[in-house]
Design an enzyme around this catalytic site. Structure first.
Site, PDB file in Angstrom:
ATOM      1  N   GLU A   8      -0.439  48.841  44.360  1.00  0.00           N
ATOM      2  CA  GLU A   8      -1.146  47.560  44.435  1.00  0.00           C
ATOM      3  C   GLU A   8      -2.637  47.815  44.266  1.00  0.00           C
ATOM      4  O   GLU A   8      -3.178  48.800  44.791  1.00  0.00           O
ATOM      5  CB  GLU A   8      -0.936  46.856  45.787  1.00  0.00           C
ATOM      6  CG  GLU A   8       0.419  46.230  45.971  1.00  0.00           C
ATOM      7  CD  GLU A   8       0.568  45.489  47.298  1.00  0.00           C
ATOM      8  OE1 GLU A   8      -0.442  45.028  47.864  1.00  0.00           O
ATOM      9  OE2 GLU A   8       1.718  45.379  47.766  1.00  0.00           O
ATOM     10  N   GLU A  68       3.429  49.149  53.249  1.00  0.00           N
ATOM     11  CA  GLU A  68       2.285  49.186  54.171  1.00  0.00           C
ATOM     12  C   GLU A  68       2.684  49.179  55.637  1.00  0.00           C
ATOM     13  O   GLU A  68       2.345  48.252  56.406  1.00  0.00           O
ATOM     14  CB  GLU A  68       1.343  48.012  53.879  1.00  0.00           C
ATOM     15  CG  GLU A  68       0.764  48.058  52.477  1.00  0.00           C
ATOM     16  CD  GLU A  68      -0.333  47.043  52.235  1.00  0.00           C
ATOM     17  OE1 GLU A  68      -0.435  46.077  53.011  1.00  0.00           O
ATOM     18  OE2 GLU A  68      -1.082  47.215  51.259  1.00  0.00           O
TER      19      GLU A  68
HETATM   20  C1  BGC Z   1       0.242  43.413  50.735  1.00  0.00           C
HETATM   21  C2  BGC Z   1       0.479  42.106  50.015  1.00  0.00           C
HETATM   22  C3  BGC Z   1      -0.748  41.229  50.138  1.00  0.00           C
HETATM   23  C4  BGC Z   1      -1.902  41.941  49.476  1.00  0.00           C
HETATM   24  C5  BGC Z   1      -3.202  41.173  49.417  1.00  0.00           C
HETATM   25  C6  BGC Z   1      -1.143  43.962  50.605  1.00  0.00           C
HETATM   26  O1  BGC Z   1      -1.597  44.276  51.870  1.00  0.00           O
HETATM   27  O2  BGC Z   1       1.218  44.350  50.387  1.00  0.00           O
HETATM   28  O3  BGC Z   1       1.618  41.504  50.542  1.00  0.00           O
HETATM   29  O4  BGC Z   1      -0.553  39.970  49.603  1.00  0.00           O
HETATM   30  O5  BGC Z   1      -2.154  43.149  50.154  1.00  0.00           O
HETATM   31  O6  BGC Z   1      -3.758  40.964  50.667  1.00  0.00           O
END
Ligand code: BGC
Length: 454
Positions: A339, A159
């Site tokens: 993610e 990110e």
């Molecule tokens: C990040 C993580 C974070 C997750 C939840 C993403 O932006 O890669 O490190 O914990 O979102 O907020």
């Protein structure tokens, strides 16, 4: 019920990041930041989930649940604690992590930078310093060499848009906490260059590995007045990085919610012009930052109270909107959801989030979009940066006093989906409404009920 079948070889994983789970990452910029008076950090990361020592058990648990992939990061601050000094014991440690992951039959997906920097890099200006991309390249060369041949998937920078916006424009309470447009843009340039250098180094060392970056992408919505703001933020937080990744092997998509920007229509032409004029841009940016960071505004705007612990709109399908955009920008390019997750204390909500998210992803796969995997954030309840430990993103709960792990039903459900490569969902009811708490919301509940019967 209807079976949603996912393609063979689909990556089913959970993700973590070193600083958020390992504990005692004491040589990093975040470690200092958490302790500095005046930062918005709620609490220090401390021992985190002690994953540095418990990784073998955590990885075994992930495999036993049915997953086939583990995405984790290696920590630059440990590997290169002082400029040019590489710590062989730390490189060995991460080599052992890769071996443990592979020994469990899991595919290792390694992130080389997940938000944190070694303290000495931060002292030289972090991503603003023109030498940081070269330093990062040198670290990547050492790390990739030490990790061995089994790592088939590499994410260079996690990110980058969030790192630049969150830290150098001070928008998300990340270090270094500078708040000016010039720092922000310098950091953007540094991160783009770091990705370029790291990816060509990995390709040189491991020609068979798949290389990409992971991108924080929002499902944006705006009325006519808000559109210039959305265009501006999307360009500098997302598109500048996507453009630098056109030659990557895959695009990592990370979407948590939908963001809405509304402004009176009359201001649109003025806003557009102002944001393109450097002096006006600098004046307007604090206002723009407020928009993006009050993501909960999206919830309020729709008159719905349903928000996650982060204050985001509960919107699992947002990921489909961002995938559609990436697929339109890069036709045929492999996409991995690196993610997707939700902060909640109610695990049935997590199940719903997963089921609705996967259903939307599956519809895209059926439509021909080359989505290669789904990696949930996160394996463990962990350190959520400035927000500390109160945000619960884990498939597995962690008691931070005892470090005991408790598998949540969502972990078992997603693990079973992973094992079977299919998700059973209720057949849609005719004329089902498409939003809110309609039949689609009940899908998660039904899947949970069926699993409990097993
Ligand atoms: C990040 C993580 C974070 C997750 C939840 C993403 O932006 O890669 O490190 O914990 O979102 O907020």
């Amino acid at each position: 019920m209807r079976d949603l079948i996912f393609p063979p070889g689909f990556l089913w994983g959970a993700a973590t990041a070193a600083h958020q789970v390992e504990g005692d990452n004491a040589n990093s910029d975040w470690w200092d930041w958490e302790r500095r008076p005046g930062t918005p950090c709620r609490e220090p990361s401390g021992a985190a989930c002690d994953h540095y020592r418990r990784f073998a058990d955590d990885v075994a648990l992930l495999a036993a649940l049915g997953f086939n992939t583990y995405r984790f990061s290696v920590e630059w601050a440990r590997i290169e604690p002082a400029e040019g000094t590489f710590d062989g014991a730390q490189l060995d440690h991460y080599r052992r992590v890769v071996e443990a992951v592979s020994a469990q039959g899991l595919i290792p997906m390694v992130t080389l930078n997940h938000f944190t920097l070694p303290r000495w890099v931060a002292a030289r200006g972090g991503w603003r310093d023109p030498l940081t991309p070269t330093r990062f390249e040198r670290y990547c060369r050492r790390a990739v060499t030490a990790l061995g041949e089994e790592v088939a998937w590499y994410c260079t920078v996690n990110e980058p848009g969030v790192v630049a916006f969150g830290g150098y424009l001070g928008a998300l309470g990340f270090p270094p906490g500078s708040r000016d447009v010039a720092s922000w843009k310098r950091a953007i340039g540094g991160l783009v260059e770091a990705h370029r250098r790291a990816s060509s180094t990995i390709r040189e060392l491991r020609p068979g590995a798949r290389v990409g970056a992971t991108h924080a992408l929002q499902e944006w919505e705006a009325n006519a007045g808000g559109r210039p703001v959305v265009e501006y933020l999307r360009r500098l937080n997302e598109d500048v990085f996507l453009a630098a990744c056109a030659d990557d092997d895959f695009i990592g998509v990370q979407t948590y919610t939908r963001v809405r920007v509304d402004a009176p229509e009359v201001v649109a032409p003025l806003l557009r012009r102002a944001l393109a004029t450097p002096r006006m841009e600098a004046l307007l940016v604090p206002w723009v930052v407020r928009f993006e960071t009050s993501r909960a505004a999206g919830v309020a705007a729709r008159g719905r109270a349903r928000a996650t612990q982060m204050g985001y709109e509960f919107r699992p399908e947002a990921v489909a909107a961002t995938i559609r955009r990436v697929a339109a920008l890069f036709p045929g390019k492999a996409i991995v959801v690196t993610e997707h997750g939700v902060a909640t204390d109610d695990d049935t909500e997590r199940v719903e989030f997963i089921v609705r998210g996967l259903s939307a992803i599956h519809a895209l796969i059926e439509g021909g979009v080359p989505i290669r995997g789904y990696i949930h954030w996160s394996l463990l309840d962990n350190f959520e940066w400035a927000r500390g430990y109160a945000m619960r993103f884990g498939l597995v709960a962690v008691d931070r006093r005892t470090q005991q792990r408790t598998v949540r039903p969502s972990a078992r459900i997603l693990g079973e989906v992973a094992r079977a490569g299919r998700l059973q969902v209720p057949t849609p009811e005719p004329h089902a409404p498409s939003g809110g708490r309609g039949p689609r919301d009940r899908a998660g509940g039904k899947v949970l009920a069926n699993l409990r019967k097993l």
